[in-house]
Design a protein around this motif. Structure first.
Motif: not given
Ligand code: ZN
Length: 239
Positions: A61-76, A110-119
């Motif tokens: 769930a954490d991984e999905k949340r980080l992925d969603d947030e990273a996508r939304s930041l990317g879109a912005r 990019s920070d979120l993606e790093d976190q996502e990778l760890e998770v």
């Protein structure tokens, strides 16, 4: 009583002893203990798998949340870029501020993606653990089924022998007077299964203890006319 009736009683005793042995063997098949161990093992594996699945779901769930947030930041950031190069904004200060915003958004992503990778790595580790537990579970399940099969086969075999002994015992008991049989049953219940025994010399073959020799002589002289008992274990003595 006659000697023949006492001899018949001894044969009943033989069948009863055989039946006791069969029942004991049935109850104490070594595979039963192994099956119990295996069942406990399976319960342990299930509990472990449940616990790790629970942890994996949280991490996922954490991984999905980080992925969603990273996508939304990317879109912005992409929107910002589009606006930046659309030519609708001409003020250099505003353009500079917008560029800074876009860069910040990309950094955050990019920070979120790093976190996502760890998770994701943590989640993959848990997935591997679950897979290993599932493999152990399959092995334990197969062993459980094998043991159940062995037990069922052994039970069927013993039950067949028991049925034969039951029939033979019933046939033999028919030639023993009811009162003697009842006396025998009572003594058998009190004496760990031995209700009647052969007298050999002065010794009782049920308890392997000796009775006085005068007593042994008297029992032999009576030749079954009087029912005699072992002083030590209470079994009916047959000369
Ligand atoms: Zn005895």
């Amino acid at each position: 009583m006659s000697l023949d009736e006492l001899e018949a009683l001894l044969l009943v005793q033989e069948h009863d002893t055989a039946r006791d042995r069969l029942r004991h063997r049935r109850a104490t098949l070594p595979e039963r203990a192994a099956l119990e161990t295996q069942t406990a093992n399976l319960r342990g594996l299930d509990a472990q798998a449940r616990e790790i699945r629970g942890r994996r779901d949280v991490v996922l769930a954490d991984e999905k949340r980080l992925d969603d947030e990273a996508r939304s930041l990317g879109a912005r950031a992409d929107d910002g870029d589009t606006k930046l190069y659309s030519g609708t904004v001409s003020s250099p200060r505003e353009l500079q501020a917008m560029q800074a915003d876009v860069e910040m958004l990309r950094r955050q992503r990019s920070d979120l993606e790093d976190q996502e990778l760890e998770v994701m790595e943590a989640r993959e580790l848990l997935d591997a653990q679950i897979e290993a537990l599932e493999a152990d579970n399959a092995v334990a399940r197969a062993e459980t089924e094998r043991l159940q099969g062995v037990i069922a086969a052994a039970e069927a075999e013993i039950d067949e022998e028991l049925a034969k002994e039951d029939t033979a015992r019933a046939q033999q008991a028919a030639s023993v007077p009811e009162s003697l049989l009842a006396d025998y049953e009572r003594r058998r219940a009190q004496n760990k299964g031995a209700g009647a025994a052969r007298l050999v010399g002065t010794s009782c073959t049920a308890c392997h203890l000796s009775i006085p020799s005068t007593e042994a002589e008297r029992i032999r002289r009576d030749a079954g006319a009087v029912v005699a008992y072992c002083d030590n274990c209470g079994a009916i003595l047959v000369p």
